[in-house]
Design a protein around this motif. Sequence first.
Motif, PDB file in Angstrom:
ATOM      1  N   ILE A 283      44.073 -68.618 -36.410  1.00 43.67           N
ATOM      2  CA  ILE A 283      42.958 -67.911 -36.076  1.00 43.67           C
ATOM      3  C   ILE A 283      42.982 -66.983 -35.038  1.00 43.67           C
ATOM      4  O   ILE A 283      43.070 -65.625 -34.828  1.00 43.67           O
ATOM      5  CB  ILE A 283      41.734 -68.175 -36.293  1.00 43.67           C
ATOM      6  CG1 ILE A 283      41.326 -68.689 -37.689  1.00 43.67           C
ATOM      7  CG2 ILE A 283      40.576 -67.280 -35.709  1.00 43.67           C
ATOM      8  CD1 ILE A 283      39.838 -69.536 -37.759  1.00 43.67           C
ATOM      9  N   VAL A 284      43.390 -67.716 -33.757  1.00 47.71           N
ATOM     10  CA  VAL A 284      43.793 -67.156 -32.538  1.00 47.71           C
ATOM     11  C   VAL A 284      44.936 -66.120 -32.550  1.00 47.71           C
ATOM     12  O   VAL A 284      44.968 -65.106 -31.952  1.00 47.71           O
ATOM     13  CB  VAL A 284      43.928 -68.318 -31.224  1.00 47.71           C
ATOM     14  CG1 VAL A 284      44.082 -67.464 -30.061  1.00 47.71           C
ATOM     15  CG2 VAL A 284      42.561 -69.089 -31.318  1.00 47.71           C
ATOM     16  N   LYS A 286      45.995 -64.510 -34.934  1.00 49.51           N
ATOM     17  CA  LYS A 286      45.759 -63.524 -35.641  1.00 49.51           C
ATOM     18  C   LYS A 286      45.024 -62.222 -34.933  1.00 49.51           C
ATOM     19  O   LYS A 286      45.339 -61.424 -35.058  1.00 49.51           O
ATOM     20  CB  LYS A 286      44.988 -63.531 -37.024  1.00 49.51           C
ATOM     21  CG  LYS A 286      45.679 -64.449 -38.133  1.00 49.51           C
ATOM     22  CD  LYS A 286      46.880 -63.757 -38.674  1.00 49.51           C
ATOM     23  CE  LYS A 286      47.505 -64.465 -39.639  1.00 49.51           C
ATOM     24  NZ  LYS A 286      48.464 -63.596 -40.392  1.00 49.51           N
ATOM     25  N   LYS A 287      44.189 -62.850 -34.111  1.00 51.41           N
ATOM     26  CA  LYS A 287      43.522 -62.146 -33.079  1.00 51.41           C
ATOM     27  C   LYS A 287      44.138 -61.463 -31.934  1.00 51.41           C
ATOM     28  O   LYS A 287      43.958 -60.294 -31.341  1.00 51.41           O
ATOM     29  CB  LYS A 287      42.111 -63.075 -32.684  1.00 51.41           C
ATOM     30  CG  LYS A 287      41.256 -63.444 -33.867  1.00 51.41           C
ATOM     31  CD  LYS A 287      39.985 -63.644 -32.913  1.00 51.41           C
ATOM     32  CE  LYS A 287      38.845 -64.183 -33.893  1.00 51.41           C
ATOM     33  NZ  LYS A 287      37.608 -64.802 -33.325  1.00 51.41           N
ATOM     34  N   LYS A 288      45.018 -62.329 -31.279  1.00 53.10           N
ATOM     35  CA  LYS A 288      45.819 -62.138 -30.120  1.00 53.10           C
ATOM     36  C   LYS A 288      46.882 -61.211 -30.445  1.00 53.10           C
ATOM     37  O   LYS A 288      47.482 -60.361 -29.711  1.00 53.10           O
ATOM     38  CB  LYS A 288      46.359 -63.330 -29.402  1.00 53.10           C
ATOM     39  CG  LYS A 288      44.977 -64.151 -28.655  1.00 53.10           C
ATOM     40  CD  LYS A 288      44.238 -63.452 -27.520  1.00 53.10           C
ATOM     41  CE  LYS A 288      43.181 -64.228 -26.997  1.00 53.10           C
ATOM     42  NZ  LYS A 288      42.671 -63.338 -25.945  1.00 53.10           N
TER      43      LYS A 288
END
Length: 289
Positions: A283-284, A286-288
Motif C-alpha cells: 500500500i505504501v 502504491k502511494k509513494k
Amino acid sequence: FAKEIFFSVNYTLAESYKGTGRFILATYLQNVAHVSIIFFLGLTFYSLEMFNLIIAIQCFSIALFITLIISASLWKKIFKTSVKQSIKIIQIFKQGWPMLLISSGSIFLLWSDILILGLMGSALDVGIYSAASRVVGATSLVIVAINSITSPKYAKFYQESEISEIKKLSNNSFKITFFIGIIFMLILVLFSESILSLFGHEFIIGKNILIILSIGQAFNISLGSVAFLLTMTGNEKIMQKIMLSSAIINILLSILLFQLLGAVGIALSTTISIAIWKIWALIVVKKKL
C-alpha cells in the motif's frame, strides 16, 4: 565463531559486487558457492564413512573460508584502483541504523515463531514445527535471488529519478514472484503429507502447520520485493515502522493463538504477520511511487 566472521565478510564483499552490476557473481558467492562446497565435502566424508556432527560443522566452516578466499581474490581483480574518501563513522551509523532495524525485524519474524513455541510448547511441537518451517523456508531462495538483482537497480533508478523504470521493474518482478509463489504454495499444500513423511511418519501430523505456513510464504514470495523497493527509494524509515509493528503483532498473536490452537496457532500468527507487513508495504509503495 570463526564461521560467522567468514560468512559476514564474504557477504559484505559480495554486496560490493552488486554495486558494480555483477549481480550473478554476488548471488553465487552469497548463496551457492559455500553450499556446493559443503555438499561436496559432505559426500566425500560420507563415502569414507567418517561423517558425523563434528565433521559437518567443520565442513561448513571450511566451505565458508574457501568462499571467502575466492571472494577476496576477486575483490583484488575487480577493484584494482581505489579512491580514498573520508567518511565519518557517525554518518555511516545514521544511514545504516534504519536498515539495521529493518533487518533485525525481519530476522525476528523469521525465528520468533520457533522461539515462542520453544518457550510455551513441547519438544515434539518444536520438532514438528521446525520441520515444516524448514521446508517452507527452502523456497525463499527464489526471492533472495530475485531481490539480489532488483534491489540495486531500484536504488540506481531512484538516484537517477527514473520513477517510470522503477514501476516497470517492480511490475515485471511482481509478475514473476506472484506466479512462483502460487506454484510453490500449491505444491506444498497438495503434497504436504508426502513431503513431511520424508522426515519420518510421525511428522505427518504437522500437515496443517505446513499448509498454513505455505500460505504465508506465498505472500512472502509474491510480494517479496516491496521491502527492498521501499528501502532503496528513500523510504527506509517507513519500512522500519512496518517491520517493528509486525514483529509486535506477531508476538501478541503467537501468545494468544497458541493458547487456543497450539502449534497451529503459532503458524497462523506467523502467516497473518507476514500478510500484514507485506500488504502494508505494498500500500505504501502504491502511494509513494
